[in-house]
Design a protein around this motif. Sequence first.
Motif, PDB file in Angstrom:
ATOM      1  N   ILE A   1       0.839  -1.207   0.000  1.00 20.92           N
ATOM      2  CA  ILE A   1       0.000   0.000   0.000  1.00 20.92           C
ATOM      3  C   ILE A   1       0.870   1.252   0.000  1.00 20.92           C
ATOM      4  O   ILE A   1       0.621   2.203  -0.742  1.00 20.92           O
ATOM      5  CB  ILE A   1      -0.947   0.007   1.212  1.00 20.92           C
ATOM      6  N   ILE A   2       1.921   1.252   0.832  1.00 21.70           N
ATOM      7  CA  ILE A   2       2.811   2.417   0.902  1.00 21.70           C
ATOM      8  C   ILE A   2       3.425   2.706  -0.461  1.00 21.70           C
ATOM      9  O   ILE A   2       3.505   3.862  -0.893  1.00 21.70           O
ATOM     10  CB  ILE A   2       3.922   2.178   1.945  1.00 21.70           C
ATOM     11  N   CYS A   3       3.853   1.654  -1.151  1.00 20.50           N
ATOM     12  CA  CYS A   3       4.514   1.850  -2.443  1.00 20.50           C
ATOM     13  C   CYS A   3       3.540   2.350  -3.498  1.00 20.50           C
ATOM     14  O   CYS A   3       3.876   3.253  -4.279  1.00 20.50           O
ATOM     15  CB  CYS A   3       5.171   0.554  -2.891  1.00 20.50           C
ATOM     16  N   ILE A   4       2.327   1.785  -3.541  1.00 20.84           N
ATOM     17  CA  ILE A   4       1.353   2.223  -4.551  1.00 20.84           C
ATOM     18  C   ILE A   4       1.005   3.690  -4.356  1.00 20.84           C
ATOM     19  O   ILE A   4       0.999   4.484  -5.311  1.00 20.84           O
ATOM     20  CB  ILE A   4       0.092   1.349  -4.494  1.00 20.84           C
ATOM     21  N   ILE A   5       0.724   4.076  -3.112  1.00 20.98           N
ATOM     22  CA  ILE A   5       0.423   5.486  -2.845  1.00 20.98           C
ATOM     23  C   ILE A   5       1.681   6.335  -3.044  1.00 20.98           C
ATOM     24  O   ILE A   5       1.606   7.493  -3.472  1.00 20.98           O
ATOM     25  CB  ILE A   5      -0.133   5.656  -1.416  1.00 20.98           C
ATOM     26  N   GLY A   6       2.856   5.745  -2.769  1.00 22.57           N
ATOM     27  CA  GLY A   6       4.099   6.462  -3.000  1.00 22.57           C
ATOM     28  C   GLY A   6       4.333   6.754  -4.474  1.00 22.57           C
ATOM     29  O   GLY A   6       4.930   7.775  -4.824  1.00 22.57           O
ATOM     30  N   VAL A   7       3.869   5.869  -5.355  1.00 20.74           N
ATOM     31  CA  VAL A   7       3.975   6.125  -6.800  1.00 20.74           C
ATOM     32  C   VAL A   7       3.190   7.382  -7.167  1.00 20.74           C
ATOM     33  O   VAL A   7       3.672   8.248  -7.919  1.00 20.74           O
ATOM     34  CB  VAL A   7       3.470   4.911  -7.599  1.00 20.74           C
ATOM     35  N   ALA A   8       1.958   7.488  -6.629  1.00 27.98           N
ATOM     36  CA  ALA A   8       1.158   8.691  -6.872  1.00 27.98           C
ATOM     37  C   ALA A   8       1.853   9.927  -6.310  1.00 27.98           C
ATOM     38  O   ALA A   8       1.905  10.986  -6.956  1.00 27.98           O
ATOM     39  CB  ALA A   8      -0.229   8.526  -6.244  1.00 27.98           C
ATOM     40  N   GLN A   9       2.406   9.784  -5.109  1.00 31.72           N
ATOM     41  CA  GLN A   9       3.099  10.909  -4.478  1.00 31.72           C
ATOM     42  C   GLN A   9       4.334  11.309  -5.273  1.00 31.72           C
ATOM     43  O   GLN A   9       4.647  12.506  -5.398  1.00 31.72           O
ATOM     44  CB  GLN A   9       3.500  10.534  -3.053  1.00 31.72           C
ATOM     45  N   THR A  10       5.036  10.346  -5.844  1.00 31.62           N
ATOM     46  CA  THR A  10       6.243  10.635  -6.618  1.00 31.62           C
ATOM     47  C   THR A  10       5.934  11.523  -7.815  1.00 31.62           C
ATOM     48  O   THR A  10       6.681  12.461  -8.118  1.00 31.62           O
ATOM     49  CB  THR A  10       6.904   9.329  -7.095  1.00 31.62           C
ATOM     50  N   LEU A  11       4.844  11.231  -8.515  1.00 23.68           N
ATOM     51  CA  LEU A  11       4.476  12.048  -9.671  1.00 23.68           C
ATOM     52  C   LEU A  11       4.273  13.507  -9.265  1.00 23.68           C
ATOM     53  O   LEU A  11       4.679  14.432  -9.986  1.00 23.68           O
ATOM     54  CB  LEU A  11       3.195  11.495 -10.307  1.00 23.68           C
ATOM     55  N   ILE A  12       3.645  13.716  -8.105  1.00 21.60           N
ATOM     56  CA  ILE A  12       3.419  15.087  -7.636  1.00 21.60           C
ATOM     57  C   ILE A  12       4.736  15.738  -7.222  1.00 21.60           C
ATOM     58  O   ILE A  12       5.008  16.899  -7.559  1.00 21.60           O
ATOM     59  CB  ILE A  12       2.426  15.090  -6.447  1.00 21.60           C
ATOM     60  N   VAL A  13       5.571  15.007  -6.494  1.00 22.36           N
ATOM     61  CA  VAL A  13       6.833  15.563  -6.010  1.00 22.36           C
ATOM     62  C   VAL A  13       7.761  15.909  -7.170  1.00 22.36           C
ATOM     63  O   VAL A  13       8.498  16.898  -7.106  1.00 22.36           O
ATOM     64  CB  VAL A  13       7.507  14.559  -5.044  1.00 22.36           C
ATOM     65  N   LEU A  14       7.732  15.134  -8.239  1.00 22.76           N
ATOM     66  CA  LEU A  14       8.580  15.429  -9.398  1.00 22.76           C
ATOM     67  C   LEU A  14       8.238  16.778 -10.020  1.00 22.76           C
ATOM     68  O   LEU A  14       9.082  17.388 -10.684  1.00 22.76           O
ATOM     69  CB  LEU A  14       8.448  14.323 -10.450  1.00 22.76           C
ATOM     70  N   THR A  15       7.002  17.244  -9.826  1.00 23.23           N
ATOM     71  CA  THR A  15       6.608  18.559 -10.351  1.00 23.23           C
ATOM     72  C   THR A  15       6.788  19.654  -9.304  1.00 23.23           C
ATOM     73  O   THR A  15       6.220  20.735  -9.436  1.00 23.23           O
ATOM     74  CB  THR A  15       5.138  18.528 -10.806  1.00 23.23           C
ATOM     75  N   ALA A  16       7.573  19.362  -8.266  1.00 21.62           N
ATOM     76  CA  ALA A  16       7.859  20.312  -7.183  1.00 21.62           C
ATOM     77  C   ALA A  16       6.632  20.585  -6.325  1.00 21.62           C
ATOM     78  O   ALA A  16       6.510  21.653  -5.724  1.00 21.62           O
ATOM     79  CB  ALA A  16       8.424  21.625  -7.733  1.00 21.62           C
ATOM     80  N   GLY A  17       5.717  19.635  -6.251  1.00 26.92           N
ATOM     81  CA  GLY A  17       4.547  19.762  -5.384  1.00 26.92           C
ATOM     82  C   GLY A  17       4.562  18.703  -4.305  1.00 26.92           C
ATOM     83  O   GLY A  17       5.546  17.968  -4.138  1.00 26.92           O
TER      84      GLY A  17
ATOM     85  N   VAL B   1       4.792   2.877 -14.661  1.00 22.15           N
ATOM     86  CA  VAL B   1       5.081   4.293 -14.417  1.00 22.15           C
ATOM     87  C   VAL B   1       6.543   4.596 -14.720  1.00 22.15           C
ATOM     88  O   VAL B   1       6.877   5.676 -15.229  1.00 22.15           O
ATOM     89  CB  VAL B   1       4.712   4.678 -12.965  1.00 22.15           C
ATOM     90  N   TRP B   2       7.436   3.637 -14.417  1.00 20.71           N
ATOM     91  CA  TRP B   2       8.852   3.837 -14.773  1.00 20.71           C
ATOM     92  C   TRP B   2       8.990   4.023 -16.278  1.00 20.71           C
ATOM     93  O   TRP B   2       9.748   4.889 -16.737  1.00 20.71           O
ATOM     94  CB  TRP B   2       9.677   2.627 -14.321  1.00 20.71           C
ATOM     95  N   TYR B   3       8.291   3.220 -17.044  1.00 19.64           N
ATOM     96  CA  TYR B   3       8.367   3.329 -18.503  1.00 19.64           C
ATOM     97  C   TYR B   3       7.856   4.694 -18.972  1.00 19.64           C
ATOM     98  O   TYR B   3       8.474   5.332 -19.824  1.00 19.64           O
ATOM     99  CB  TYR B   3       7.551   2.214 -19.156  1.00 19.64           C
TER     100      TYR B   3
END
Length: 360
Positions: free
Chosen positions: A85-101, A221-223
């Motif tokens: 669960i942490i990793c799946i939600i972390g994937v969503a969080q990563t996309l936001i953090v990559l945009t400086a959010g 998502v990596w791809y």
Amino acid sequence: MTDTSGEKRGMQAFETVLSKQDTRVAEFEVHARSPLQMLQHFLHANPTAVPAIVLVLGVAVFSAIVGPRFYSAFNLSLILQQVTIICIIGVAQTLIVLTAGIDLSVGAVMVLCSVIMGKLAVALGLPVPVAFAAGLATGAACGAFNGLLVVRLKLPPFIVTLGTWSIFFSLNLWYSGAQTIRAQDVAKAAPFLQWLGTPVDLLGARLTYGTFFMLGLVAIVWYVLNRTALGRHIYAVGDDPDAARLAGIRTDKVLFSVYVAAGVICALGAWALIGRIGSISPQAGQTANLDSITAVVIGGASLFGGRGSIIGTLIGALIVGVSRSGLALSGVDVLWQEFAVGSLIIVAVTLDQWIRKVSA
């Protein structure tokens, strides 16, 4: 009286001025770097190197302290299940953090989607595909709402998602009536919602379909981030939005798309959450927001945007799982387990600040 000393020597006035200028030429020699500078540049070019080293060291240390109980197939597979669960939600969080959010509402979105799936399929008796699609649509709608506030109103993502966290959590309690749907009822009316919790025995390890789903999501998502134009645009927007806009990237569209995608991934996390716990509880996933940020930061992503990877987030989630499992098996109190995880976050952010000086 005019000074004619320069002209008497056969020189024009501009030649007199130029003769006084610095005659040194530019040098382009590359100076040798110190070992510390070489390490700094290596870590800047390979953001997943540090979390990978930390993960290996963590497994080695806890294996030496705890013994066979830690590195047994059962315990390692249990860690994988716990971090799903942490990793799946972390994937969503990563996309936001990559945009400086940053998105503080991911956990609330996940639980809200799980409640909607369960209420529609179990309480109202709607077909499971309809309930599942409604959950995905809810996640997309929540992400779109966050995206509109950030893109159109130009509000800081931290403030936006702090507010929507309360909104989504309140909607969750209102729609669910603060009542849990029992696992038996879910299994009877909508077994598909529990499908990701189906156990699989593999080489002595007991995994679930949710673990394989997590790995598949990470791969997809990596791809997207590394092999598509959208992925390059996401990194560009996070690194320098003004430069990205001048390069022809539609930054607002990219940002909005990222928030919608994060919402859909949170809905998929809701499906995995139901499979993990069996029941559907409005109180589940209370720490998902902070856990996702922890995995992203420890995984090497920069909170300033433009730097990080999905693989790093997976490793970060595993570091959290390994740390908590190792400390628990060592007899360490839960209080000090959280202390250790918090210390890891501070060390990770400090290291990121040091690494970022390379590009400064």
